[in-house]
Design a protein around this motif. Structure first.
Motif, mmCIF file in Angstrom:
data_model
loop_
_atom_site.group_PDB
_atom_site.id
_atom_site.type_symbol
_atom_site.label_atom_id
_atom_site.label_comp_id
_atom_site.label_asym_id
_atom_site.label_seq_id
_atom_site.Cartn_x
_atom_site.Cartn_y
_atom_site.Cartn_z
ATOM 1 N N VAL A 1 87.392 70.786 32.379
ATOM 2 C CA VAL A 1 87.724 69.405 32.030
ATOM 3 C C VAL A 1 86.631 68.856 31.116
ATOM 4 O O VAL A 1 85.508 69.365 31.081
ATOM 5 C CB VAL A 1 87.853 68.488 33.273
ATOM 6 C CG1 VAL A 1 89.008 68.909 34.153
ATOM 7 C CG2 VAL A 1 86.551 68.448 34.060
ATOM 8 N N THR B 1 84.494 61.609 24.109
ATOM 9 C CA THR B 1 83.908 62.670 24.921
ATOM 10 C C THR B 1 82.537 63.053 24.360
ATOM 11 O O THR B 1 82.245 62.819 23.187
ATOM 12 C CB THR B 1 84.812 63.919 24.928
ATOM 13 O OG1 THR B 1 84.998 64.369 23.583
ATOM 14 C CG2 THR B 1 86.169 63.597 25.545
ATOM 15 N N SER C 1 96.186 66.599 29.502
ATOM 16 C CA SER C 1 96.419 65.867 30.741
ATOM 17 C C SER C 1 95.204 65.002 31.031
ATOM 18 O O SER C 1 94.069 65.376 30.721
ATOM 19 C CB SER C 1 96.694 66.828 31.906
ATOM 20 O OG SER C 1 95.658 67.778 32.027
ATOM 21 N N VAL C 2 95.450 63.841 31.613
ATOM 22 C CA VAL C 2 94.400 62.848 31.824
ATOM 23 C C VAL C 2 94.422 62.381 33.273
ATOM 24 O O VAL C 2 95.499 62.130 33.844
ATOM 25 C CB VAL C 2 94.608 61.645 30.883
ATOM 26 C CG1 VAL C 2 93.692 60.496 31.244
ATOM 27 C CG2 VAL C 2 94.383 62.056 29.429
ATOM 28 N N GLU C 3 93.241 62.269 33.868
ATOM 29 C CA GLU C 3 93.095 61.680 35.197
ATOM 30 C C GLU C 3 92.189 60.455 35.068
ATOM 31 O O GLU C 3 91.120 60.531 34.464
ATOM 32 C CB GLU C 3 92.473 62.674 36.169
ATOM 33 C CG GLU C 3 92.337 62.120 37.593
ATOM 34 C CD GLU C 3 91.402 62.964 38.457
ATOM 35 O OE1 GLU C 3 91.747 63.225 39.613
ATOM 36 O OE2 GLU C 3 90.310 63.337 37.970
ATOM 37 N N THR C 4 92.628 59.337 35.625
ATOM 38 C CA THR C 4 91.865 58.094 35.541
ATOM 39 C C THR C 4 91.294 57.730 36.908
ATOM 40 O O THR C 4 91.820 58.171 37.938
ATOM 41 C CB THR C 4 92.753 56.938 35.043
ATOM 42 O OG1 THR C 4 93.693 56.590 36.076
ATOM 43 C CG2 THR C 4 93.512 57.336 33.785
ATOM 44 N N TRP D 1 97.540 63.460 37.481
ATOM 45 C CA TRP D 1 97.329 63.785 36.073
ATOM 46 C C TRP D 1 98.549 63.388 35.258
ATOM 47 O O TRP D 1 99.683 63.643 35.658
ATOM 48 C CB TRP D 1 97.055 65.272 35.925
ATOM 49 C CG TRP D 1 95.753 65.697 36.536
ATOM 50 C CD1 TRP D 1 95.508 65.982 37.845
ATOM 51 C CD2 TRP D 1 94.509 65.870 35.855
ATOM 52 N NE1 TRP D 1 94.185 66.329 38.022
ATOM 53 C CE2 TRP D 1 93.551 66.267 36.816
ATOM 54 C CE3 TRP D 1 94.102 65.726 34.520
ATOM 55 C CZ2 TRP D 1 92.222 66.536 36.488
ATOM 56 C CZ3 TRP D 1 92.784 65.998 34.194
ATOM 57 C CH2 TRP D 1 91.854 66.391 35.167
ATOM 58 N N SER E 1 100.278 63.570 31.325
ATOM 59 C CA SER E 1 100.227 64.212 30.015
ATOM 60 C C SER E 1 100.355 63.178 28.910
ATOM 61 O O SER E 1 101.245 62.323 28.954
ATOM 62 C CB SER E 1 101.356 65.247 29.882
ATOM 63 O OG SER E 1 101.199 66.281 30.817
ATOM 64 N N PHE F 1 95.003 57.177 22.510
ATOM 65 C CA PHE F 1 96.240 57.358 23.267
ATOM 66 C C PHE F 1 97.082 56.092 23.215
ATOM 67 O O PHE F 1 96.543 54.980 23.267
ATOM 68 C CB PHE F 1 95.941 57.696 24.728
ATOM 69 C CG PHE F 1 95.194 58.985 24.923
ATOM 70 C CD1 PHE F 1 95.815 60.204 24.697
ATOM 71 C CD2 PHE F 1 93.865 58.987 25.335
ATOM 72 C CE1 PHE F 1 95.134 61.396 24.880
ATOM 73 C CE2 PHE F 1 93.173 60.173 25.514
ATOM 74 C CZ PHE F 1 93.812 61.376 25.281
ATOM 75 N N TRP G 1 87.248 58.912 32.285
ATOM 76 C CA TRP G 1 88.444 59.720 32.498
ATOM 77 C C TRP G 1 88.072 61.197 32.498
ATOM 78 O O TRP G 1 87.057 61.604 31.933
ATOM 79 C CB TRP G 1 89.462 59.497 31.376
ATOM 80 C CG TRP G 1 90.098 58.139 31.351
ATOM 81 C CD1 TRP G 1 89.777 57.055 32.123
ATOM 82 C CD2 TRP G 1 91.170 57.728 30.503
ATOM 83 N NE1 TRP G 1 90.585 55.993 31.809
ATOM 84 C CE2 TRP G 1 91.455 56.377 30.815
ATOM 85 C CE3 TRP G 1 91.915 58.356 29.511
ATOM 86 C CZ2 TRP G 1 92.447 55.651 30.160
ATOM 87 C CZ3 TRP G 1 92.907 57.645 28.857
ATOM 88 C CH2 TRP G 1 93.169 56.298 29.184
ATOM 89 N N ARG G 2 88.928 62.012 33.122
ATOM 90 C CA ARG G 2 88.821 63.462 33.004
ATOM 91 C C ARG G 2 89.987 63.954 32.155
ATOM 92 O O ARG G 2 91.130 63.536 32.360
ATOM 93 C CB ARG G 2 88.838 64.135 34.377
ATOM 94 C CG ARG G 2 87.620 63.810 35.224
ATOM 95 C CD ARG G 2 87.346 64.895 36.259
ATOM 96 N NE ARG G 2 88.474 65.088 37.166
ATOM 97 C CZ ARG G 2 88.629 66.178 37.933
ATOM 98 N NH1 ARG G 2 87.757 67.169 37.865
ATOM 99 N NH2 ARG G 2 89.659 66.262 38.771
ATOM 100 N N ILE G 3 89.697 64.825 31.216
ATOM 101 C CA ILE G 3 90.705 65.326 30.281
ATOM 102 C C ILE G 3 90.806 66.836 30.423
ATOM 103 O O ILE G 3 89.797 67.547 30.377
ATOM 104 C CB ILE G 3 90.354 64.941 28.831
ATOM 105 C CG1 ILE G 3 90.405 63.419 28.687
ATOM 106 C CG2 ILE G 3 91.302 65.606 27.841
ATOM 107 C CD1 ILE G 3 90.050 62.921 27.306
#
Length: 367
Positions: free
Chosen positions: A137, A159, A172-175, A182, A184, A199, A223-225
């Motif tokens: 990630v 990033t 995919s993104v996690e907030t 996740w 997309s 985005f 965020w994690r990408i």
């Protein structure tokens, strides 16, 4: 094997809800540690499993494309902490769910076909995951959150290391507002040295993540990408003219590709059909029209389902309008937007004689 896989899946597709519930029930029973890899609510996860299965079934007779998709999927699953033994458990649960759902239709021949197919799928995914040396990630900090309308936001994140995506791909993104959920999303800009990804996010019914991003994401959030995926990218070996069909925030990958073409310079003709239910849904139309004025190779055609004549727009669905112009047989075609819009547009193009191999779209959903 291809015909057996397709016909047996078609036989249980109408019981898709039961199939996915059985799969996760079996998985969590035989590998309870996997439950921690998933969000508390499983509603979205169930639909994602089905979409992935359908996509694989649709591509079983296109092994090269399927291999690319599965290898991307294997690299992407590293972000969940998936290990080799999980693939065996997933296969056991999948075949068990299919067997129970199919009932007497599940013959030895069908089981052998699915066992062989899953063996190929899992091997490709494992090999790609084990060979990957990059991050699982990327951490990204929100640097801008702009509310375009009540249900739409433009979010820019940065990033510390470049995310190795190509224009037209998705990540995919996690907030922090929705851990382990996740979503997309396609960057709306081509990769650049500033490591910034833009985005476009619109809330959708039942969209846990989209609502959280539009309403609650804040500058400074981390965020994690996940790794980039998708095959809606420019083929460097081709100089064919392009047709891009984009519905709603499906505009994002098209914008990224256009930005790449502007940066590189191009002689290729590009037609972009961008659509929505009403004129208000075409949130970026002014910028697109300016881009078309500055780049003679680009033609932008706005499409609305309401009467669009007062805005200089075509009236109808995107599929109807694009097909009205012909088969576009000499163009490479990308289609992006909601799954119903993609299905309808691809179907309309095929009906007017567009070669299927010319059409490119990805299976993710903006939930």
């Amino acid at each position: 094997m291809v015909s057996i896989i397709r016909s047996s899946f078609d036989a249980v597709a109408h019981r898709s809800d039961e199939l996915t519930q059985l799969f996760y029930g079996l998985l969590f029973r035989i590998a309870p540690e996997t439950r921690e890899l998933f969000p508390v609510t499983m509603e979205l996860q169930r639909t994602r499993l089905l979409r992935a299965l359908v996509h694989v079934v649709q591509m079983v007779d296109r092994p090269d494309d399927l291999s690319v998709f599965l290898r991307q999927l294997g690299r992407d699953h590293r972000k969940f902490g998936v290990v080799g033994e999980h693939y065996d458990k997933v296969g056991e649960a999948l075949l068990g769910a299919l067997r129970e759902t199919a009932g007497p239709l599940w013959t030895r021949e069908v089981e052998d076909a699915w066992t062989g197919a899953y063996g190929i799928v899992s091997q490709l995914m494992r090999e790609a995951a084990e060979a990957e040396r990059g991050p699982a990630v990327w951490m990204a900090r929100v640097m801008e959150h702009r509310r375009v309308s009540q249900d739409l936001a433009v979010v820019r994140v940065q990033t510390s290391q470049p995310v190795p995506y190509l224009a037209g791909q998705y990540v995919s993104v996690e907030t922090p507002q929705r851990p382990r959920m996740w979503r997309s999303m396609s960057p709306a800009n081509a990769p650049g040295p500033d490591c910034v990804l833009e985005f476009h996010v619109r809330t959708v019914p039942g969209g846990w993540v989209s609502r959280a991003i539009v309403s609650h994401a804040r500058v400074g959030d981390v965020w994690r990408i996940g790794p980039p995926m998708g095959q809606m990218t420019l083929d460097p070996r081709s100089q064919s003219d392009l047709l891009m069909v984009a519905g709603g925030t499906g505009l994002a990958p098209a914008r990224a590709i256009i930005e790449q073409l502007v940066t590189e310079g191009t002689d290729r003709k590009v037609a972009l059909f961008v659509g929505g239910r009403s004129w208000a849904d075409l949130y970026d139309i002014d910028a697109l029209r300016r881009s078309a004025q500055e780049n003679p190779w680009l033609t932008v055609v706005p499409v609305v389902e309401d009467d669009g004549r007062q805005y200089g727009a075509e009236t109808g669905t995107l599929g109807e309008v694009v097909a009205r112009y012909g088969a576009w047989a000499d163009r490479e075609i990308t289609v992006s937007g909601s799954p119903p819009m993609v299905r309808a547009t691809v179907g309309a193009l095929l009906d007017v004689g567009t070669p299927f191999l010319n059409i490119h779209y990805d299976p993710y959903h903006t939930d």
